[in-house]
Write a protein that holds these residues in place. Structure first.
Motif, PDB file in Angstrom:
ATOM      1  N   VAL A 215      -7.206 -12.470  40.441  1.00  0.00           N
ATOM      2  CA  VAL A 215      -7.091 -13.929  40.520  1.00  0.00           C
ATOM      3  C   VAL A 215      -6.941 -14.542  39.131  1.00  0.00           C
ATOM      4  CG1 VAL A 215      -8.496 -14.042  42.622  1.00  0.00           C
ATOM      5  CG2 VAL A 215      -9.605 -14.252  40.378  1.00  0.00           C
ATOM      6  N   ARG A 216      -6.547 -15.828  39.113  1.00  0.00           N
ATOM      7  CA  ARG A 216      -6.677 -16.647  37.918  1.00  0.00           C
ATOM      8  C   ARG A 216      -8.160 -16.977  37.752  1.00  0.00           C
ATOM      9  NH1 ARG A 216      -2.148 -20.626  36.154  1.00  0.00           N
ATOM     10  NH2 ARG A 216      -0.251 -19.570  36.839  1.00  0.00           N
ATOM     11  N   PRO A 218     -11.404 -19.100  36.363  1.00  0.00           N
ATOM     12  CA  PRO A 218     -11.655 -20.512  36.020  1.00  0.00           C
ATOM     13  C   PRO A 218     -11.647 -20.778  34.526  1.00  0.00           C
ATOM     14  CG  PRO A 218     -13.166 -19.773  37.730  1.00  0.00           C
ATOM     15  CD  PRO A 218     -12.443 -18.555  37.251  1.00  0.00           C
ATOM     16  N   THR A 222      -6.788 -13.864  33.618  1.00  0.00           N
ATOM     17  CA  THR A 222      -6.834 -13.238  34.943  1.00  0.00           C
ATOM     18  C   THR A 222      -7.885 -12.151  34.972  1.00  0.00           C
ATOM     19  OG1 THR A 222      -5.100 -11.674  34.260  1.00  0.00           O
ATOM     20  CG2 THR A 222      -4.384 -13.683  35.403  1.00  0.00           C
ATOM     21  N   GLU A 225     -11.981 -10.533  41.132  1.00  0.00           N
ATOM     22  CA  GLU A 225     -13.077 -11.296  41.721  1.00  0.00           C
ATOM     23  C   GLU A 225     -13.578 -10.544  42.952  1.00  0.00           C
ATOM     24  OE1 GLU A 225     -13.242 -15.876  42.662  1.00  0.00           O
ATOM     25  OE2 GLU A 225     -12.287 -14.844  44.351  1.00  0.00           O
ATOM     26  N   ASP A 291      -2.639 -18.581  48.544  1.00  0.00           N
ATOM     27  CA  ASP A 291      -3.912 -18.909  47.922  1.00  0.00           C
ATOM     28  C   ASP A 291      -3.733 -19.478  46.519  1.00  0.00           C
ATOM     29  OD1 ASP A 291      -6.607 -18.317  46.492  1.00  0.00           O
ATOM     30  OD2 ASP A 291      -7.015 -17.979  48.610  1.00  0.00           O
ATOM     31  N   GLU A 292      -4.481 -20.533  46.222  1.00  0.00           N
ATOM     32  CA  GLU A 292      -4.385 -21.195  44.916  1.00  0.00           C
ATOM     33  C   GLU A 292      -4.982 -20.363  43.789  1.00  0.00           C
ATOM     34  OE1 GLU A 292      -8.460 -23.878  45.396  1.00  0.00           O
ATOM     35  OE2 GLU A 292      -6.486 -24.848  45.413  1.00  0.00           O
ATOM     36  N   LYS A 293      -5.724 -19.300  44.111  1.00  0.00           N
ATOM     37  CA  LYS A 293      -6.272 -18.426  43.078  1.00  0.00           C
ATOM     38  C   LYS A 293      -5.281 -17.359  42.619  1.00  0.00           C
ATOM     39  CE  LYS A 293     -11.138 -18.766  44.474  1.00  0.00           C
ATOM     40  NZ  LYS A 293     -12.330 -17.976  44.910  1.00  0.00           N
ATOM     41  N   TRP A 295      -2.412 -15.454  40.736  1.00  0.00           N
ATOM     42  CA  TRP A 295      -1.946 -15.708  39.371  1.00  0.00           C
ATOM     43  C   TRP A 295      -0.600 -16.418  39.372  1.00  0.00           C
ATOM     44  CZ3 TRP A 295       2.547 -14.510  37.010  1.00  0.00           C
ATOM     45  CH2 TRP A 295       3.353 -13.521  37.579  1.00  0.00           C
TER      46      TRP A 295
END
Length: 309
Positions: A215-216, A218, A222, A225, A291-293, A295
Motif C-alpha cells: 500500500v501507499r 500514510p 510504500t 500493511e 482501493d484508495e490505498k 500505490w
C-alpha cells in the motif's frame, strides 16, 4: 464501433483453455503475437532505452525486497508514474555512492507505467488490439475491463534481479473489491530457466490465504500493511501451496495470469536479456471498487482506460 464489431467475430479461446486457466490460474497461448508484432515491440523498447536521458534521472532503483535492508522504491518518481513513461534501474546497476556503473541501456529493470496509453506501438498492441478484446470476451473474467498499468520488464543479462513469489491482487499491487486483477504477459525474447522465465504454483489462486497488502503508507512511500482476519482473503483453512512449474516461453506467446495465483521468476544468470511486455486489467466501477490505498492511482489527466471504449 467498427473495432468492437470486428472483435466480436473472433473466437480465440477454446473451452478447454478457459477451464485450464480457471483450474491452474494461468494459461500460456503460443504465438498470440506474430513475429512482426513482437519485433516491433522489442525494437520500440530498445529505442526507449536509447532515447531516455539518464542525466535527468534520479537513479531510482526498482527493488523486489529480496535483500536485507532493501526496500521497494517508494519515492515520488515511482508513485507518480501511473500516467507517465518512466525508467527504473536494476539494484546492481548503481553502486553504494549512487553512481551508475553500467551503460544506461543495460541498467534499466523496467519501463512503466502508461505505455498502453502514451506510446503508439504499445497502445496499438493493447488498447487497439481486436484479438485482446476478443480474448477478454471469450474468457469472461471481466464485465467491463480497464487497463491500469503497463510495463516492459527488461531482466538485464547477468544482473536481472530475482522476483520472489507473489500474486498481483490482492496481496501486491492491484486490490479491488472483489479481487479482479488479470495479467497479460508477452515475452519479446526467448524465456528460459537461465534468463528468468516465469514459474507458477498451479491452483494456488484457489487456496491462498492473504495476510498482507502492498500500500501507499500514510507517512509517504510504500510498504506492506498487515490485514486483520476480517479483511484478509482466505482460501482453504489449511493452506497448501502446490509445487512451482517453470513456464518457458517464446517471443510472441501470451501468458494470462490470474491476479491471485502465486508466481515468481529467477535471477537472469545468462548473457541474454529477457524483455517482456506486461499489462494488467481490473473490473471497472461500479462492478469493483478500486482501493484508495493502492500505490497506483488514476489521475484527472489519465483515468484508467476502459478496453471497450
Amino acid at each position: 464501433m467498427a473495432s468492437q464489431q470486428a472483435s466480436q467475430s473472433l473466437e480465440l479461446l477454446s473451452q478447454r483453455q478457459i477451464d485450464q486457466f480457471h483450474k491452474n490460474g494461468f494459461l500460456c497461448i503460443p504465438g498470440f503475437f506474430n513475429q512482426e508484432e513482437t519485433t516491433t515491440l522489442l525494437n520500440r523498447s530498445r529505442q526507449l532505452l536509447h532515447d531516455f536521458d539518464i542525466r535527468s534521472h534520479p537513479l531510482t532503483k526498482f527493488s523486489t525486497g529480496t535483500r536485507e535492508n532493501s526496500k521497494h522504491v517508494g519515492d515520488e518518481y515511482f508513485l507518480n508514474s501511473g500516467d507517465k513513461i518512466r525508467f527504473f534501474l536494476e539494484e546492481d546497476a548503481v553502486d553504494s555512492r549512487g553512481t551508475l556503473i553500467l551503460p544506461k541501456e543495460k541498467s534499466v529493470n523496467k519501463i512503466g507505467h502508461a505505455l498502453h496509453v502514451l506510446d503508439p506501438a504499445f497502445n496499438a498492441a493493447t488498447m487497439q488490439n481486436d484479438r485482446i478484446k476478443s480474448l477478454c470476451k471469450d474468457l469472461k473474467f471481466h464485465h467491463n475491463p480497464s487497463v491500469l498499468q503497463s510495463m516492459v520488464i527488461c531482466k538485464q543479462q547477468s544482473i536481472g534481479g530475482e522476483v520472489p513469489e507473489h500474486n498481483d491482487s490482492p496481496e501486491i499491487f492491484q486490490y479491488t473489491d472483489p479481487p479482479s486483477a488479470l495479467g497479460f504477459w508477452i515475452p519479446l525474447e526467448e524465456c528460459t530457466k537461465e534468463n528468468g522465465a516465469l514459474s507458477f504454483s498451479p491452483g494456488s489462486h484457489l487456496n491462498r490465504n492473504i495476510t498482507k497488502r502492498f500500500v501507499r503508507l500514510p507517512a509517504g512511500g510504500t510498504g506492506f500493511e498487515a490485514l486483520t482476519p476480517s479483511e484478509g482473503v482466505s482460501g482453504n483453512a489449511e493452506e497448501t501451496i502446490p509445487p512451482y512449474e517453470l513456464v518457458p516461453c517464446s517471443p510472441g506467446d501470451l501468458v494470462l495470469i490470474h491476479g491471485s495465483v502465486l508466481h515468481k521468476s529467477g535471477r537472469n544468470t545468462s548473457t541474454r536479456t529477457r524483455f517482456a511486455y506486461t499489462f494488467h486489467m481490473i473490473e471497472s466501477p461500479p462492478d469493483a471498487v478500486y482501493d484508495e490505498k493502492n500505490w497506483l492511482q488514476p489521475t484527472a489527466e489519465m483515468p484508467f482506460t476502459k478496453l471497450f471504449e
